[in-house]
Design a protein around this motif. Structure first.
Motif, mmCIF file in Angstrom:
data_model
loop_
_atom_site.group_PDB
_atom_site.id
_atom_site.type_symbol
_atom_site.label_atom_id
_atom_site.label_comp_id
_atom_site.label_asym_id
_atom_site.label_seq_id
_atom_site.Cartn_x
_atom_site.Cartn_y
_atom_site.Cartn_z
ATOM 1 N N SER A 172 0.830 -1.194 0.000
ATOM 2 C CA SER A 172 0.000 0.000 0.000
ATOM 3 C C SER A 172 0.871 1.252 0.000
ATOM 4 O O SER A 172 0.595 2.228 -0.715
ATOM 5 C CB SER A 172 -0.928 0.008 1.212
ATOM 6 N N ALA A 173 1.919 1.244 0.796
ATOM 7 C CA ALA A 173 2.806 2.406 0.868
ATOM 8 C C ALA A 173 3.476 2.662 -0.477
ATOM 9 O O ALA A 173 3.563 3.813 -0.931
ATOM 10 C CB ALA A 173 3.859 2.188 1.953
ATOM 11 N N LYS A 174 3.958 1.611 -1.118
ATOM 12 C CA LYS A 174 4.584 1.772 -2.431
ATOM 13 C C LYS A 174 3.554 2.243 -3.456
ATOM 14 O O LYS A 174 3.834 3.110 -4.292
ATOM 15 C CB LYS A 174 5.231 0.454 -2.863
ATOM 16 N N GLU A 177 2.890 5.930 -2.928
ATOM 17 C CA GLU A 177 4.044 6.718 -3.380
ATOM 18 C C GLU A 177 4.008 6.946 -4.895
ATOM 19 O O GLU A 177 4.223 8.065 -5.374
ATOM 20 C CB GLU A 177 5.339 5.981 -3.005
ATOM 21 N N LEU A 178 3.705 5.896 -5.633
ATOM 22 C CA LEU A 178 3.737 6.002 -7.089
ATOM 23 C C LEU A 178 2.518 6.730 -7.648
ATOM 24 O O LEU A 178 2.635 7.512 -8.595
ATOM 25 C CB LEU A 178 3.875 4.614 -7.707
ATOM 26 N N TYR A 179 1.336 6.490 -7.070
ATOM 27 C CA TYR A 179 0.165 7.224 -7.554
ATOM 28 C C TYR A 179 0.267 8.715 -7.235
ATOM 29 O O TYR A 179 -0.261 9.552 -7.980
ATOM 30 C CB TYR A 179 -1.126 6.646 -6.982
ATOM 31 N N GLU A 180 0.929 9.068 -6.144
ATOM 32 C CA GLU A 180 1.149 10.478 -5.853
ATOM 33 C C GLU A 180 1.981 11.126 -6.958
ATOM 34 O O GLU A 180 1.748 12.283 -7.330
ATOM 35 C CB GLU A 180 1.859 10.640 -4.499
ATOM 36 N N LYS A 181 2.929 10.390 -7.499
ATOM 37 C CA LYS A 181 3.734 10.898 -8.613
ATOM 38 C C LYS A 181 2.876 11.069 -9.866
ATOM 39 O O LYS A 181 3.064 12.015 -10.635
ATOM 40 C CB LYS A 181 4.904 9.958 -8.880
ATOM 41 N N VAL A 182 1.950 10.131 -10.063
ATOM 42 C CA VAL A 182 1.036 10.255 -11.209
ATOM 43 C C VAL A 182 0.223 11.544 -11.087
ATOM 44 O O VAL A 182 0.123 12.337 -12.027
ATOM 45 C CB VAL A 182 0.081 9.050 -11.293
ATOM 46 N N LEU A 183 -0.348 11.751 -9.904
ATOM 47 C CA LEU A 183 -1.220 12.906 -9.707
ATOM 48 C C LEU A 183 -0.443 14.221 -9.683
ATOM 49 O O LEU A 183 -0.993 15.277 -9.997
ATOM 50 C CB LEU A 183 -2.019 12.737 -8.416
ATOM 51 N N ASN A 195 -7.588 4.619 -7.253
ATOM 52 C CA ASN A 195 -6.713 3.578 -6.721
ATOM 53 C C ASN A 195 -5.914 4.072 -5.521
ATOM 54 O O ASN A 195 -5.679 3.321 -4.564
ATOM 55 C CB ASN A 195 -5.769 3.083 -7.820
ATOM 56 N N LEU A 196 -5.500 5.331 -5.572
ATOM 57 C CA LEU A 196 -4.804 5.904 -4.421
ATOM 58 C C LEU A 196 -5.723 5.902 -3.201
ATOM 59 O O LEU A 196 -5.295 5.568 -2.088
ATOM 60 C CB LEU A 196 -4.361 7.334 -4.741
ATOM 61 N N GLY A 197 -6.982 6.234 -3.425
ATOM 62 C CA GLY A 197 -7.940 6.202 -2.326
ATOM 63 C C GLY A 197 -8.035 4.828 -1.701
ATOM 64 O O GLY A 197 -8.042 4.685 -0.467
ATOM 65 N N MET A 198 -8.086 3.794 -2.523
ATOM 66 C CA MET A 198 -8.178 2.440 -1.982
ATOM 67 C C MET A 198 -6.892 2.032 -1.277
ATOM 68 O O MET A 198 -6.917 1.327 -0.269
ATOM 69 C CB MET A 198 -8.516 1.454 -3.098
ATOM 70 N N ALA A 199 -5.749 2.483 -1.783
ATOM 71 C CA ALA A 199 -4.486 2.165 -1.124
ATOM 72 C C ALA A 199 -4.420 2.810 0.265
ATOM 73 O O ALA A 199 -3.837 2.245 1.195
ATOM 74 C CB ALA A 199 -3.319 2.630 -1.984
ATOM 75 N N TYR A 200 -5.037 3.976 0.411
ATOM 76 C CA TYR A 200 -5.053 4.628 1.713
ATOM 77 C C TYR A 200 -5.858 3.831 2.733
ATOM 78 O O TYR A 200 -5.681 4.013 3.944
ATOM 79 C CB TYR A 200 -5.635 6.036 1.598
ATOM 80 N N MET A 201 -6.741 2.956 2.290
ATOM 81 C CA MET A 201 -7.553 2.199 3.235
ATOM 82 C C MET A 201 -6.716 1.233 4.062
ATOM 83 O O MET A 201 -7.157 0.757 5.105
ATOM 84 C CB MET A 201 -8.657 1.435 2.495
#
Length: 305
Positions: A172-174, A177-183, A195-201
């Protein structure tokens, strides 16, 4: 419906409701609603990730660190996290050869080409974190929205099939990290935001995940993936009235969404709306020829008698 092929498998609620999952097809996962209202578990995040993500197969190799330059572990060794798919002898041979080339290659451009080939090979055998690692190496060298998203998507797949809470947190942490770069490259990439939202869960800040999903719906109220995931999270927290709202909207957007119909039936049944639940279950069954779905629907219909 997602274009890529996915296998159909059975989803089960701990409250004895057999659910159909996969954003549009069926992965296999145990869903365990919490006792308290509003409480969302990490199981919910992984469930909705599977439900909204890719093939119903599993990544197996431990997550590779961003600084890793060589693969020292067997690149095709299976683990208990990969029950559905094993590499063929030919696939194993190809991956080992590519890994050796990658480790020896000194030309940066050639190394990136090998990294892309390795990522594709790992993806083909559903070892998503290994695929993500190599796609990440490409993105580091050639950063951009699509390059980061390609790596993030693979880690997101691996996160969805994490067998332990510890591994889910790591992946989830990885993924975050990568979706934050996308956004950072494109704040309007709604798929990445979902997907970032779901990873935060699966993080220490699950409320941020819900916030991101709601932001997606604020931008696009017809976003099927966000509707579906918020519906799953509502079921997970026993908020069945809210789940009914989400799944009603989902099947309004796409009446052929098999899982939307099935989960709508589940949610309605929990609120006591048995007649409407029968209609939703019957609709779900009519949309798929999968025998496991048919069996699940029949079982749930029998409980409504």
């Amino acid at each position: 419906m997602a274009s890529r092929s996915r296998s159909h498998q059975l989803v089960i609620l701990a409250i004895a409701l057999a659910l159909v999952a996969g954003l549009f097809l069926l992965p296999k996962v145990m869903v365990k609603p919490k006792e308290g209202k509003g409480e969302l578990s990490q199981d919910a995040a992984r469930t909705a990730n599977r439900d909204g993500g890719g093939p119903a197969t599993n990544g197996s190799k431990a997550i590779a660190s961003s600084g890793e330059q060589e693969q020292t572990a067997d690149p095709v060794a299976g683990t208990p996290e990969q029950p559905h798919q094993q590499a063929t002898a030919e696939q194993s041979r190809e991956i080992k050869q590519l890994a050796a080339r990658y480790n020896k290659e000194r030309d940066p451009q050639a190394r990136l080409r090998v990294a892309s080939d390795l990522a594709a090979k790992y993806k083909a055998i559903a070892k998503f974190d290994s695929a993500g690692y190599y796609y990440e190496q490409v993105a580091i060298a050639r950063p951009g929205e699509q390059a980061w998203k390609r790596a993030a998507d693979e880690y997101f797949e691996a996160f969805g099939f994490a067998a332990t809470e510890e591994r889910a947190k790591t992946l989830s942490a990885k993924t975050r990290e990568l979706y934050e770069k996308v956004l950072k490259n494109n704040p309007d990439n709604l798929d990445a935001k979902t997907n970032l939202g779901m990873a935060y869960m699966a993080s220490d800040n699950p409320v941020q995940g819900v916030t991101l999903l709601r932001e997606v719906l604020a931008t696009n109220p017809r976003n099927e993936k966000a509707l579906y995931n918020l519906g799953i999270l509502s079921i997970q927290s026993n908020q069945y009235d809210k789940a009914v709202e989400r799944f009603r909207e989902l099947v309004k957007v796409n009446p052929s969404n098999v899982n939307g119909q099935f989960y709508l039936g589940v949610s309605l049944a929990q609120t006591g709306a048995k007649d409407e639940a029968r209609t939703a279950f019957t609709k779900a069954k009519s949309l798929s020829s999968d025998p496991s779905l048919a069996a699940s629907v029949d079982e749930e219909l029998s409980k409504l008698e």
